[in-house]
Design a protein around this motif. Sequence first.
Motif, PDB file in Angstrom:
ATOM      1  N   THR A  25      52.972  51.855  48.158  1.00 56.90           N
ATOM      2  CA  THR A  25      53.911  52.404  47.468  1.00 56.90           C
ATOM      3  C   THR A  25      55.020  50.975  47.155  1.00 56.90           C
ATOM      4  N   GLY A  26      55.230  50.426  46.187  1.00 56.06           N
ATOM      5  CA  GLY A  26      56.076  49.520  45.661  1.00 56.06           C
ATOM      6  C   GLY A  26      57.554  49.830  45.960  1.00 56.06           C
ATOM      7  N   VAL A  27      58.210  48.903  46.383  1.00 53.68           N
ATOM      8  CA  VAL A  27      59.752  49.001  46.533  1.00 53.68           C
ATOM      9  C   VAL A  27      60.476  47.925  46.023  1.00 53.68           C
ATOM     10  N   GLN A  55      59.406  56.791  55.244  1.00 53.79           N
ATOM     11  CA  GLN A  55      59.655  55.477  55.191  1.00 53.79           C
ATOM     12  C   GLN A  55      60.533  55.036  54.139  1.00 53.79           C
ATOM     13  N   ILE A  56      60.461  55.659  52.969  1.00 55.67           N
ATOM     14  CA  ILE A  56      61.535  55.360  51.943  1.00 55.67           C
ATOM     15  C   ILE A  56      62.833  55.730  52.414  1.00 55.67           C
ATOM     16  N   ALA A  57      63.167  56.804  53.051  1.00 54.09           N
ATOM     17  CA  ALA A  57      64.526  57.350  53.474  1.00 54.09           C
ATOM     18  C   ALA A  57      64.824  56.326  54.560  1.00 54.09           C
ATOM     19  N   ASP A  58      63.935  55.776  55.558  1.00 48.86           N
ATOM     20  CA  ASP A  58      64.489  54.553  56.555  1.00 48.86           C
ATOM     21  C   ASP A  58      64.884  53.492  55.654  1.00 48.86           C
ATOM     22  N   LEU A  59      64.022  53.197  54.733  1.00 50.41           N
ATOM     23  CA  LEU A  59      64.331  51.735  54.009  1.00 50.41           C
ATOM     24  C   LEU A  59      65.700  52.241  53.227  1.00 50.41           C
ATOM     25  N   ALA A  60      66.043  53.424  52.514  1.00 52.96           N
ATOM     26  CA  ALA A  60      67.163  53.406  51.771  1.00 52.96           C
ATOM     27  C   ALA A  60      68.466  53.369  52.719  1.00 52.96           C
ATOM     28  N   ARG A  61      68.044  53.986  54.177  1.00 50.50           N
ATOM     29  CA  ARG A  61      69.265  53.834  54.924  1.00 50.50           C
ATOM     30  C   ARG A  61      69.847  52.465  55.190  1.00 50.50           C
ATOM     31  N   ALA A  62      68.669  51.737  55.582  1.00 50.20           N
ATOM     32  CA  ALA A  62      68.945  50.211  55.837  1.00 50.20           C
ATOM     33  C   ALA A  62      69.593  49.201  54.958  1.00 50.20           C
ATOM     34  N   GLU A  63      68.921  49.619  53.701  1.00 51.99           N
ATOM     35  CA  GLU A  63      69.554  48.817  52.667  1.00 51.99           C
ATOM     36  C   GLU A  63      70.848  49.477  51.869  1.00 51.99           C
ATOM     37  N   LYS A  64      71.200  50.593  52.473  1.00 51.40           N
ATOM     38  CA  LYS A  64      72.481  51.185  52.070  1.00 51.40           C
ATOM     39  C   LYS A  64      72.417  51.377  50.434  1.00 51.40           C
ATOM     40  N   VAL A  65      71.470  52.355  49.976  1.00 53.44           N
ATOM     41  CA  VAL A  65      71.466  52.592  48.529  1.00 53.44           C
ATOM     42  C   VAL A  65      72.154  53.545  48.179  1.00 53.44           C
ATOM     43  N   VAL A  66      72.615  53.929  46.995  1.00 51.25           N
ATOM     44  CA  VAL A  66      73.304  54.998  46.617  1.00 51.25           C
ATOM     45  C   VAL A  66      72.570  55.713  45.795  1.00 51.25           C
ATOM     46  N   GLY A  67      71.449  55.471  45.525  1.00 48.95           N
ATOM     47  CA  GLY A  67      70.344  56.227  44.497  1.00 48.95           C
ATOM     48  C   GLY A  67      68.938  55.907  44.477  1.00 48.95           C
ATOM     49  N   ILE A  68      68.057  56.653  44.056  1.00 48.37           N
ATOM     50  CA  ILE A  68      66.722  56.134  44.147  1.00 48.37           C
ATOM     51  C   ILE A  68      66.102  56.403  42.812  1.00 48.37           C
ATOM     52  N   VAL A  69      65.296  55.820  42.168  1.00 51.98           N
ATOM     53  CA  VAL A  69      64.459  55.749  40.812  1.00 51.98           C
ATOM     54  C   VAL A  69      62.979  55.735  41.208  1.00 51.98           C
ATOM     55  N   PHE A  70      62.518  56.748  40.863  1.00 53.16           N
ATOM     56  CA  PHE A  70      60.768  56.754  41.034  1.00 53.16           C
ATOM     57  C   PHE A  70      60.212  56.517  39.650  1.00 53.16           C
ATOM     58  N   GLY A  71      59.370  55.670  39.619  1.00 53.07           N
ATOM     59  CA  GLY A  71      58.386  55.725  38.169  1.00 53.07           C
ATOM     60  C   GLY A  71      57.548  56.937  38.097  1.00 53.07           C
ATOM     61  N   LEU A  72      57.465  57.545  37.229  1.00 51.41           N
ATOM     62  CA  LEU A  72      56.605  58.522  36.807  1.00 51.41           C
ATOM     63  C   LEU A  72      55.502  58.311  36.143  1.00 51.41           C
ATOM     64  N   PRO A  73      54.344  58.420  36.505  1.00 52.76           N
ATOM     65  CA  PRO A  73      52.979  58.095  35.754  1.00 52.76           C
ATOM     66  C   PRO A  73      52.950  59.347  34.581  1.00 52.76           C
ATOM     67  N   LEU A  74      52.838  58.866  33.528  1.00 49.66           N
ATOM     68  CA  LEU A  74      52.607  59.958  32.235  1.00 49.66           C
ATOM     69  C   LEU A  74      51.547  59.488  31.568  1.00 49.66           C
ATOM     70  N   HIS A  75      50.938  60.488  30.709  1.00 46.30           N
ATOM     71  CA  HIS A  75      49.962  60.197  29.923  1.00 46.30           C
ATOM     72  C   HIS A  75      50.418  59.660  28.527  1.00 46.30           C
ATOM     73  N   ALA A  76      49.504  58.908  27.836  1.00 47.21           N
ATOM     74  CA  ALA A  76      49.993  58.238  26.687  1.00 47.21           C
ATOM     75  C   ALA A  76      50.744  59.332  25.602  1.00 47.21           C
ATOM     76  N   ASP A  77      50.430  60.615  25.877  1.00 39.55           N
ATOM     77  CA  ASP A  77      51.117  61.507  24.791  1.00 39.55           C
ATOM     78  C   ASP A  77      52.508  61.768  25.627  1.00 39.55           C
ATOM     79  N   GLY A  78      52.811  61.290  26.760  1.00 39.80           N
ATOM     80  CA  GLY A  78      53.985  61.945  27.319  1.00 39.80           C
ATOM     81  C   GLY A  78      54.253  62.870  28.405  1.00 39.80           C
TER      82      GLY A  78
END
Length: 150
Positions: A25-27, A55-78
């Motif tokens: 998982t890329g971050v 692991q994302i939650a732990d990193l989010a706390r360490a980095e002191k982020v206020v929000g998270i954005v996930f890339g959502l894999p969609l088909h070509a038709d959306g």
Amino acid sequence: MILSDFKAFPRAGRIMGIDWGAHRTGVAVSDTSREFVFTRPVILSGRGGASIAQQIADLARAEKVVGIVFGLPLHADGTESDASESVRACAAELCTYIDLPICFIDETLTSRIAQDNMGRVRVSDIKQNLDSESARVILDNAIAIIRRLK
């Protein structure tokens, strides 16, 4: 909390971009001004028994982020793909570990853009860095959307 769009997403502070993968998982994380986005090492599934979401939650706390954005894999038709369900499941699990706003953004072509951004590099470098570079592209795109909402 999972948001349906970026309207209620925080307008200031560090945010995190996620390119979810079953094994890697890329971050990426922005600075507080959101002018710069920095990649972080990939999160590997099963490391120390902790789930990807934990692991994302732990990193989010360490980095002191206020929000998270996930890339959502969609088909070509959306329409959503099978992988979209896995991404949404990871985000839902993440909500059990941390109380931050979470949004989704179409990740179509982010890996291609990320590889183009990396230029000519060794195959081993692509394998090691592509996921987090894709997360950087996802986060850059999300920041652009958030700025247009002001």
